[in-house]
Scaffold this active site. Structure first.
Site, PDB file in Angstrom:
ATOM      1  N   LYS A 280       0.837  -1.191   0.000  1.00  0.00           N
ATOM      2  CA  LYS A 280       0.000   0.000   0.000  1.00  0.00           C
ATOM      3  C   LYS A 280       0.878   1.248   0.000  1.00  0.00           C
ATOM      4  CE  LYS A 280      -3.752  -2.062   2.756  1.00  0.00           C
ATOM      5  NZ  LYS A 280      -4.867  -1.968   1.795  1.00  0.00           N
ATOM      6  N   ARG A 354     -10.108 -11.834   1.245  1.00  0.00           N
ATOM      7  CA  ARG A 354     -10.933 -12.884   0.649  1.00  0.00           C
ATOM      8  C   ARG A 354     -10.248 -14.248   0.717  1.00  0.00           C
ATOM      9  NH1 ARG A 354     -11.164  -9.609  -4.859  1.00  0.00           N
ATOM     10  NH2 ARG A 354     -11.094  -8.000  -3.246  1.00  0.00           N
TER      11      ARG A 354
END
Length: 506
Positions: A280, A354
């Site tokens: 990030k 996920r």
């Protein structure tokens, strides 16, 4: 936490530091709400005019403080805005009362005792005011000198007295007991979200769950990295492989002898998300301690169900990992074999939630529960779609999705039903594996939901709550919502458990 009591005392005679009253926004100015009649009488019926002179309008969350009139044992009156005045013969909504109580409690930090003389029509109103006061008084002061929060160094409100609360009424007492259990566990979830990642990592989170299980008679099972490897949990291991803090899968079980239904809750628990190799950028990783908010919500909901003695079996699955870059981290292009046996091509290591959820969802499916609900700070796309205060609901059953939406609205959590468009599934096709962890960029929140659906057992009703927006409040506090961790999803999950226990859900 703030102590909470019911009292039949009249506002003028209560020995306290403040009396809280409600004021609504009328067509011609502020209107004093029911519950404050004795206070208004002491001002010779002119309290609304006094408040208007001071600039009060009755707008939601507005707080105005005035000296108490002569003869009051409390020195201060705190008028809190309830928003628009209801139509004739209509009552104030539970959420309006909850938010008003929360705003008042927060404004009274540094105060030892306050009486709440807000509108009370029934036990449900008592529960709403109690919950709002307890949530609004929350502060996270673990890392503050002398155990005080950031509100000018003042401690939270110590005691809230609900005036007109009928302490001997069974329904009123039950409403307060429920509010205390839910608020305490929701505030526990907030504490977890606010705890820095050097202190909250998979093993320490698991230890906290084990402690709570012992305190509340729950069964707990913790799979460490060796057990995960032996069991073939490739998603959780793949995400946690880059960190020195090894992953964990925690199973927390509450059972009731009279239960006829089994609800499984699955929470994403990324205790810190750097993005992994798909790192990030600066400005996007400073609050990533909050990426375990889903697991915190599930943990809190299971414990709350136990404390409330709900006649339903509830199993919580906490998928815990830390997503870090290193020489051992999963790379873009790697293929992971999941617990279900499916293979996943990892195209972006920052789509890690996920992956851990997939393993936990399949594990939950093996017990064939009546329904599975997962909760996760899953996608920035959902924040773009719904903003910072609303979570998205996806499901493989429209009726179940609607029931969750209604439950969320009932308890005051903003949510919105979202679709699972079949045409987006093709974007996750992989030439190398059974599925890729990324698909089309547009509609990314829906793509994530479609990915998770792949790991639900056949015939099992399932829903996915993407709480990426409301889980962590980076702006100023409002109502009963503080800055920082909010505990998003907890009250909806508890309400789902209550509805399931009552036979009203599926």
């Amino acid at each position: 936490m703030t102590a909470l009591t019911l009292s039949t005392a009249a506002a003028p005679g209560l020995r306290a530091d403040a009396i809280v009253i409600g004021v609504a926004k009328g067509t011609k100015g502020p209107v004093v709400a029911p519950g404050a009649e004795a206070v208004d009488t002491a001002y010779d019926g002119g309290l609304a005019g006094v408040l208007e002179t001071l600039g009060a309008s009755g707008a939601e969350g507005e707080v105005t403080k005035v000296p108490a009139p002569s003869g009051f044992k409390a020195p201060l009156v705190v008028a809190v805005g309830l928003g628009a005045q209801p139509e004739k013969d209509a009552e104030y909504g539970a959420e309006a009362l909850r938010r008003a109580a929360g705003a008042a409690a927060r404004a009274l930090s540094g105060t030892k005792k306050a009486g709440f003389a807000l509108p009370l029509a029934d036990a449900a109103d008592v529960g709403a005011i109690a919950e709002g006061a307890l949530l609004g008084a929350y502060s996270f002061d673990t890392y503050k000198e002398n155990g005080k929060d950031a509100r000018n160094g003042k401690a939270p409100l110590a005691e809230a007295v609900l005036l007109g609360g009928r302490p001997r009424d069974k329904a009123y007492k039950a409403a307060v007991e429920r509010a205390v259990a839910v608020a305490e566990e929701l505030n526990r979830a907030r504490d977890l979200v606010n705890t820095p990642p050097n202190d909250l990592y998979p093993a320490s989170f698991a230890a906290i769950a084990q402690g709570a299980a012992k305190d509340h008679g729950l069964k707990v099972q913790v799979l460490d990295e060796k057990a995960l490897a032996k069991g073939g949990y490739g998603g959780i291991l793949g995400v946690g492989s880059g960190s020195a803090a090894a992953p964990r899968l925690v199973k927390l079980s509450y059972t009731h002898s009279k239960a006829k239904k089994h609800l499984a809750l699955v929470g994403k628990g990324i205790t810190y998300d750097s993005g992994g190799i798909s790192l990030k950028p600066a400005g996007h990783n400073e609050t990533m301690k909050c990426d375990m908010s889903g697991a915190a919500a599930v943990f809190a909901a299971v414990v709350a169900a136990a404390r409330l003695g709900l006649e339903v079996n509830v199993t919580g699955w906490l998928a815990l990992a830390e997503n870090m870059p290193s020489g051992s981290a999963t790379r873009p292009g790697d293929v992971l074999r999941m617990y279900s046996g499916k293979t996943v091509e990892v195209l972006n290591t920052d789509a890690e939630g996920r992956l851990v959820l997939a393993d936990a969802l399949w594990a939950a499916s093996q017990e064939k529960p009546d329904a599975i609900v997962d909760v996760a700070t899953l996608t920035g796309a959902m924040v773009l779609a719904l903003g910072n205060r609303t979570f998205g609901i996806m499901a493989n059953d429209e009726a179940f999705r609607s029931a969750i939406h209604e439950a969320a609205e009932e308890v005051g959590e903003e949510a919105w039903p979202m679709p699972l468009p079949e045409h987006l599934r093709k974007g996750m096709d992989s030439p190398t594996a059974d599925i890729a962890n990324m698909g089309e960029r547009m509609g990314g929140g829906l793509v994530a939901g479609l990915f998770l659906r792949e790991f639900i057992g056949e015939g099992i009703t399932w829903a996915h709550l993407d709480i990426a927006g409301p889980a962590f409040n980076e702006q100023g506090p409002f109502g009963y919502t503080p800055k920082g961790g909010t505990g998003s999803g907890v009250r909806t999950l508890v309400r789902l458990a209550e509805l399931t226990a009552a036979g009203d859900l599926g």
